[in-house]
Structures are given as C-alpha cells and as structure tokens.
Design an enzyme around this catalytic site. Structure first.
Site, PDB file in Angstrom:
ATOM      1  CB  SER A 123       5.835   1.737   1.741  1.00  0.00           C
ATOM      2  OG  SER A 123       4.230  -0.077   1.511  1.00  0.00           O
ATOM      3  CD  GLU A 125       2.309  -3.399  -1.936  1.00  0.00           C
ATOM      4  OE1 GLU A 125       1.482  -4.280  -1.182  1.00  0.00           O
ATOM      5  OE2 GLU A 125       1.936  -2.648  -2.467  1.00  0.00           O
ATOM      6  CE1 TYR A 147       0.498   3.601  -1.315  1.00  0.00           C
ATOM      7  CE2 TYR A 147       1.409   1.796  -0.744  1.00  0.00           C
ATOM      8  CZ  TYR A 147       1.337   2.303  -0.398  1.00  0.00           C
ATOM      9  OH  TYR A 147       1.895   2.737   0.630  1.00  0.00           O
TER      10      TYR A 147
HETATM   11  P1  NAP Z   1      -4.894   6.160   5.142  1.00  0.00           P
HETATM   12  O1  NAP Z   1      -4.874   6.063   6.663  1.00  0.00           O
HETATM   13  O2  NAP Z   1      -5.064   6.339   4.023  1.00  0.00           O
HETATM   14  O3  NAP Z   1      -4.179   8.399   5.692  1.00  0.00           O
HETATM   15  C1  NAP Z   1      -3.574   8.172   4.593  1.00  0.00           C
HETATM   16  C2  NAP Z   1      -3.644   9.778   3.991  1.00  0.00           C
HETATM   17  O4  NAP Z   1      -3.257  11.073   3.353  1.00  0.00           O
HETATM   18  C3  NAP Z   1      -5.181  10.863   4.987  1.00  0.00           C
HETATM   19  O5  NAP Z   1      -5.064  10.941   6.275  1.00  0.00           O
HETATM   20  C4  NAP Z   1      -6.065  11.805   4.278  1.00  0.00           C
HETATM   21  O6  NAP Z   1      -6.813  12.692   4.204  1.00  0.00           O
HETATM   22  C5  NAP Z   1      -4.516  12.002   3.236  1.00  0.00           C
HETATM   23  N1  NAP Z   1      -4.426  12.146   2.077  1.00  0.00           N
HETATM   24  C6  NAP Z   1      -4.913  11.382   0.803  1.00  0.00           C
HETATM   25  N2  NAP Z   1      -4.822  12.220  -0.114  1.00  0.00           N
HETATM   26  C7  NAP Z   1      -4.138  13.661   1.065  1.00  0.00           C
HETATM   27  C8  NAP Z   1      -4.285  15.011  -0.653  1.00  0.00           C
HETATM   28  N3  NAP Z   1      -3.932  14.971  -1.675  1.00  0.00           N
HETATM   29  N4  NAP Z   1      -3.241  15.789   0.506  1.00  0.00           N
HETATM   30  C9  NAP Z   1      -3.841  15.805   1.335  1.00  0.00           C
HETATM   31  N5  NAP Z   1      -3.447  14.872   1.644  1.00  0.00           N
HETATM   32  C10 NAP Z   1      -4.168  13.641   1.978  1.00  0.00           C
HETATM   33  O7  NAP Z   1      -2.361   5.851   5.685  1.00  0.00           O
HETATM   34  P2  NAP Z   1      -2.141   5.423   7.001  1.00  0.00           P
HETATM   35  O8  NAP Z   1      -2.380   3.942   6.904  1.00  0.00           O
HETATM   36  O9  NAP Z   1      -1.824   6.391   7.571  1.00  0.00           O
HETATM   37  O10 NAP Z   1      -0.319   5.878   6.270  1.00  0.00           O
HETATM   38  C11 NAP Z   1      -0.116   6.861   5.782  1.00  0.00           C
HETATM   39  C12 NAP Z   1       1.581   6.966   5.358  1.00  0.00           C
HETATM   40  O11 NAP Z   1       2.168   5.484   5.172  1.00  0.00           O
HETATM   41  C13 NAP Z   1       0.315   6.426   3.560  1.00  0.00           C
HETATM   42  O12 NAP Z   1       1.587   7.634   3.458  1.00  0.00           O
HETATM   43  C14 NAP Z   1       0.635   5.376   3.188  1.00  0.00           C
HETATM   44  O13 NAP Z   1       0.963   4.791   2.077  1.00  0.00           O
HETATM   45  C15 NAP Z   1       2.291   4.602   4.177  1.00  0.00           C
HETATM   46  N6  NAP Z   1       2.618   3.524   5.061  1.00  0.00           N
HETATM   47  C16 NAP Z   1       1.509   3.198   5.326  1.00  0.00           C
HETATM   48  C17 NAP Z   1       2.014   1.081   5.797  1.00  0.00           C
HETATM   49  C18 NAP Z   1       0.537   0.792   6.841  1.00  0.00           C
HETATM   50  O14 NAP Z   1       0.507   0.161   7.040  1.00  0.00           O
HETATM   51  N7  NAP Z   1      -0.049   1.626   7.409  1.00  0.00           N
HETATM   52  C19 NAP Z   1       2.654   1.324   5.829  1.00  0.00           C
HETATM   53  C20 NAP Z   1       3.893   1.333   4.577  1.00  0.00           C
HETATM   54  C21 NAP Z   1       3.969   3.304   4.278  1.00  0.00           C
HETATM   55  P3  NAP Z   1      -8.964  12.435   3.934  1.00  0.00           P
HETATM   56  O15 NAP Z   1      -8.707  11.253   5.003  1.00  0.00           O
HETATM   57  O16 NAP Z   1      -8.917  13.380   3.958  1.00  0.00           O
HETATM   58  O17 NAP Z   1      -8.302  10.773   3.482  1.00  0.00           O
HETATM   59  N1  GDD Z   2      -8.134  -5.415   1.494  1.00  0.00           N
HETATM   60  C1  GDD Z   2      -8.119  -6.057   1.316  1.00  0.00           C
HETATM   61  N2  GDD Z   2      -9.646  -7.133   1.111  1.00  0.00           N
HETATM   62  N3  GDD Z   2      -7.203  -7.076   1.151  1.00  0.00           N
HETATM   63  C2  GDD Z   2      -7.400  -8.627   0.904  1.00  0.00           C
HETATM   64  C3  GDD Z   2      -8.676  -9.451   0.976  1.00  0.00           C
HETATM   65  C4  GDD Z   2      -9.729  -8.456   0.901  1.00  0.00           C
HETATM   66  O1  GDD Z   2     -10.886  -8.883   0.946  1.00  0.00           O
HETATM   67  N4  GDD Z   2      -8.558 -10.589   0.872  1.00  0.00           N
HETATM   68  C5  GDD Z   2      -7.077 -10.501   0.779  1.00  0.00           C
HETATM   69  N5  GDD Z   2      -6.498  -9.475   0.638  1.00  0.00           N
HETATM   70  C6  GDD Z   2      -4.847  -9.793   0.477  1.00  0.00           C
HETATM   71  C7  GDD Z   2      -4.475  -8.966  -0.222  1.00  0.00           C
HETATM   72  O2  GDD Z   2      -4.239  -9.611  -1.475  1.00  0.00           O
HETATM   73  C8  GDD Z   2      -2.747  -8.051   0.404  1.00  0.00           C
HETATM   74  O3  GDD Z   2      -1.732  -9.871   0.116  1.00  0.00           O
HETATM   75  C9  GDD Z   2      -3.381  -8.477   2.127  1.00  0.00           C
HETATM   76  O4  GDD Z   2      -4.719  -8.793   1.833  1.00  0.00           O
HETATM   77  C10 GDD Z   2      -3.556  -7.557   2.303  1.00  0.00           C
HETATM   78  O5  GDD Z   2      -3.945  -6.408   2.279  1.00  0.00           O
HETATM   79  P1  GDD Z   2      -3.916  -4.605   3.055  1.00  0.00           P
HETATM   80  O6  GDD Z   2      -4.424  -5.005   3.825  1.00  0.00           O
HETATM   81  O7  GDD Z   2      -4.601  -4.202   1.687  1.00  0.00           O
HETATM   82  O8  GDD Z   2      -2.251  -4.201   2.692  1.00  0.00           O
HETATM   83  P2  GDD Z   2      -1.630  -3.820   1.871  1.00  0.00           P
HETATM   84  O9  GDD Z   2      -0.462  -4.614   1.983  1.00  0.00           O
HETATM   85  O10 GDD Z   2      -1.982  -4.169   0.333  1.00  0.00           O
HETATM   86  O11 GDD Z   2      -1.241  -2.640   1.660  1.00  0.00           O
HETATM   87  C11 GDD Z   2      -0.586  -2.165   2.694  1.00  0.00           C
HETATM   88  O12 GDD Z   2       0.366  -2.347   3.309  1.00  0.00           O
HETATM   89  C12 GDD Z   2       1.166  -1.219   2.853  1.00  0.00           C
HETATM   90  C13 GDD Z   2       2.737  -1.574   2.752  1.00  0.00           C
HETATM   91  O13 GDD Z   2       3.041  -3.163   2.844  1.00  0.00           O
HETATM   92  C14 GDD Z   2      -1.011  -0.464   3.155  1.00  0.00           C
HETATM   93  O14 GDD Z   2      -0.901  -0.667   4.398  1.00  0.00           O
HETATM   94  C15 GDD Z   2      -0.335   0.226   2.389  1.00  0.00           C
HETATM   95  O15 GDD Z   2      -0.308   1.713   2.157  1.00  0.00           O
HETATM   96  C16 GDD Z   2       0.787   0.696   2.896  1.00  0.00           C
HETATM   97  O16 GDD Z   2       2.348   0.870   2.139  1.00  0.00           O
END
Ligand code: NAP
Ligand code: GDD
Length: 331
Positions: A123, A125, A147
C-alpha cells in the site's frame, strides 16, 4: 485452466479480481473466514462460478491445508485489516492479520509448492510522511499508522521470501482505489453514500474529518488488472500502481455535491472525531515502471470516479432505503 486462490475475496478488490480472473478463464477459489453471518454481497453475482473455502490468515494450518487441497497456480493475498483508524484502536490485531498473515501465507507456499506465484497487496500508506514527490518503488517508507507499519512488514517479508527461497513473489504498491463496492467507512464511499442520502432527503448533514489530506485516487477494476499482470511476467518484481494525480478530500467532496446540484458547504460538518493520531498528508504515485513493463495505465479520471460513485449510491438507495436501511456505521 489456470487456478487462482484469492484471500479477501469478500472485499472490494477480491470481488473485482474474481470477476476479472473468471473473464480470463481461471478457476477461482475464494478464501473466506468464518463469521456468524455470511457477507457475500460483493460476490453474490458469481457465487455459482467460484469455489468458496474457509480459511483465516490468523491460522497457519488452515492455509497449508487449503494449498494442499486446491493446488493453485497463483495466490493473491488481498486479505487484511485494511481500515487505518481501526489500526489505531486494534494495533495488535492489525499486525497479526496484515503483517504476520503474509508470513503465514508465504510459509504455506514454501511448504506446499514453491512454484505457486504470489501477489502481496502492499500500500501507498507505507510512504506515510513522504520523503519525495511523487512516490515510486524506490522511495523510502515512513508509515504513519499501525496499518502502514504492518504493510511495510508485509512488503519486506515478500521481498525476503523472493530473495531467500526463490519464490515468484510480487508486491504491488497500490495507491487508493475506489468503486461503488468500497466499504462505507472509507472516505470516498462515505461521501458518495452521504451525498446520495442528502439528495434523497434521507439525511441533512455529512460529518467528516481532515479535508486537506491529498490522495491519488483511481478506479478499483483498473488496479486488479495490474495485480494479474504482475504475476504474468517472466520475473517477479514490485510495482507502484497509481494515476499520478493528487486531489484533496475537499475536492472530492466538492465534486460529489456539485454532481447532484448541491453546495457542500451547506451540509458538511467538521468533526474532530474523524481526525487521526497521525495523518498521511500527501500521496501521489509515479506509475512509470508499471506503464513501461506491464503496459498498465488507469482508465477512469478523478472526476469520473467521483461521479460514478455518487450515481451508483443514488441508484442503490432509491426506493430501497425504507425496506433495507443502510447500516448505521459511524467510524
Ligand atoms: P477490504 O474491502 O477491507 O477487504 C479486506 C478483506 O480481507 C475482506 O474480504 C476481509 O474479510 C478479509 N479479511 C480480513 N481479515 C481476515 C483474516 N483474518 N483472514 C482472512 N480474511 C480476512 O479491502 P480492499 O479495499 O479490497 O483491499 C484489498 C487489499 O489491498 C487489502 O490488503 C488492503 O490493505 C490493500 N490495499 C487496498 C487499497 C485500496 O485503496 N483499496 C490500496 C492499497 C492496498 P471479511 O469480509 O470477512 O471482513
Ligand atoms: N475514512 C474517513 N472518514 N476518512 C476521512 C474522513 C472521514 O470521515 N474525513 C477525512 N478523511 C481523510 C482521512 O484522514 C484520509 O486522509 C483520507 O480522508 C482518506 O481516508 P480513507 O478513505 O479512510 O483511506 P486511507 O487513505 O486512510 O487508506 C486507504 O488507502 C490506502 C492506500 O493509500 C485504505 O484503502 C487502505 O487500506 C489503503 O492501503
């Protein structure tokens, strides 16, 4: 027929990756953890086309048994505790799943079949308090949340197993990617859903935290294609996937409200509760390597992304909100 195993298949990315791999002719095995109620909403439409099997990243033996029984060619490790604020309130759990869970899967592969190709969901992050702008595969990490710290561990253990044991293990450093399937607690979906509720007269305010943070936001289906491309190369490597553009939370909010003819300033309330102990102020990725080596690029612009998410929530909420009220999530 190639066989892929996906952890985290019930999540946003897992569901899109399953759609994509089915289109490519894969047999798809989705690993889900046991829960008291099933949450297959995102994979309902493909349930009869995939195998759903029980396993948990917290349980090493379950992973070994799954690999022994299903013998996949590729494993996509998308499972994680992925919500940043929860990582501050549950840091040890986040480390167990998001960090050590990666080692458990890599070790299972090493024990069962070293030829399985492995994708780790790393990520942006990890860049946290960024050392350079834009961020690329060589930018040093400085995570700002438990995280982010856990993801840095997951990244390096993936690199380490590649270098130590010759595994075909890739780490995809993905910047934020969103869609109508995004969880309601993440900012883009919280905004899209909140705007739709206000437009339909179901709410009269939207409470948010820091509006000044900047993110590089793309469309999730583009990113799962990139994951697959990484595993089709001759050599394993690490890649950044990003759009190369950065926008503030404020811009996201502004466009979302304007799309339905409203002024965000009439509805948004700043609530300190949503501020984080440490913030990631600015993310913007440099996807040149993925463009040159994988031929990958994003296809949906920032404005299109915001609008398609608002439209999807408007469509979803129309008429059904009275029958199936949205869950009362306040994170
Ligand atoms: P998500 O919607 O939060 O999905 C997370 C998945 O992990 C869910 O299916 C959850 O299952 C499963 N999980 C959690 N704990 C587990 C455990 N102990 N054993 C097996 N499964 C478990 O996340 P996403 O947005 O699809 O992201 C997918 C991956 O990419 C994650 O690793 C995230 O950190 C990473 N990532 C995401 C982003 C983004 O912007 N979306 C960016 C960079 C990296 P349940 O449904 O049972 O909760
Ligand atoms: N969730 C949330 N809720 N975020 C808020 C809010 C609120 O009410 N108000 C402001 N924000 C700001 C957060 O402080 C952050 O800076 C930004 O919005 C994005 O927050 P999220 O959408 O929660 O995502 P993230 O950037 O913290 O993390 C996501 O992206 C990562 C990749 O950069 C997640 O998907 C992570 O799993 C992923 O790795």
């Amino acid at each position: 027929m190639p066989k892929a195993m996906i952890t985290g298949i019930t999540g946003q990315d897992g569901s899109y990756l399953a759609d994509f791999l089915l289109e490519q002719g894969y047999e798809v095995i989705g690993v889900v953890r046991r829960s008291s109620t099933v949450n297959f909403d995102r994979i309902e439409h493909i349930q009869d086309k995939i195998s759903i099997v029980q396993g948990d990243l917290l349980d090493q033996v379950s992973l070994i048994h799954l690999l022994q029984e299903y013998r996949p060619d590729e494993v996509y490790n998308l499972a994680a505790q992925s919500f940043v604020p929860t990582s501050f309130s549950q840091p040890a759990l986040t480390g167990e799943v998001t960090a050590l869970g990666v080692t458990r899967m890599l070790d299972a592969i090493r024990i069962v079949d070293k030829h399985i190709r492995f994708y780790q969901a790393s990520s942006s992050e990890m860049f946290g308090k960024v050392r350079e702008v834009p961020q690329n595969e060589k930018t040093p990490f400085h995570p700002r949340s438990p995280y982010g710290v856990a993801k840095v561990y997951g990244h390096w253990i993936t690199v380490n197993y590649r270098e130590s044991y010759g595994l075909f293990a890739c780490s995809g450093i993905l910047f934020n990617h969103e869609s109508p399937r995004r969880g309601l607690e993440f900012l883009p979906r919280k905004v899209a859903h909140g705007v739709a509720r206000i437009k339909l007269g179901l709410a009269n305010e939207l409470r948010l935290g820091n509006l000044e943070a900047r993110r590089d936001w793309g469309y999730a289906p583009d990113y799962v294609r990139g994951m697959w491309l990484m595993l089709q190369q001759d050599e394993p490597d690490d890649y950044v996937l990003a759009t190369g553009e950065t926008h503030t939370v404020r811009e996201f909010v502004e466009i979302a409200f304007a799309h339905v003819g409203l002024d965000w300033q009439d509805y948004v309330v700043i609530d300190p509760k949503y501020y984080r102990p440490a913030e990631v102020d600015l993310l913007v990725g440099d996807p040149s390597k993925a463009r040159e080596k994988l031929g990958w690029r994003h296809s949906v612009s920032f404005e299109e992304l915001v609008q398609l998410m608002v439209d999807a929530d408007l469509e979803r909420l129309k008429g059904v909100e009275q029958l199936h009220p949205s869950p009362n999530i306040d994170w």
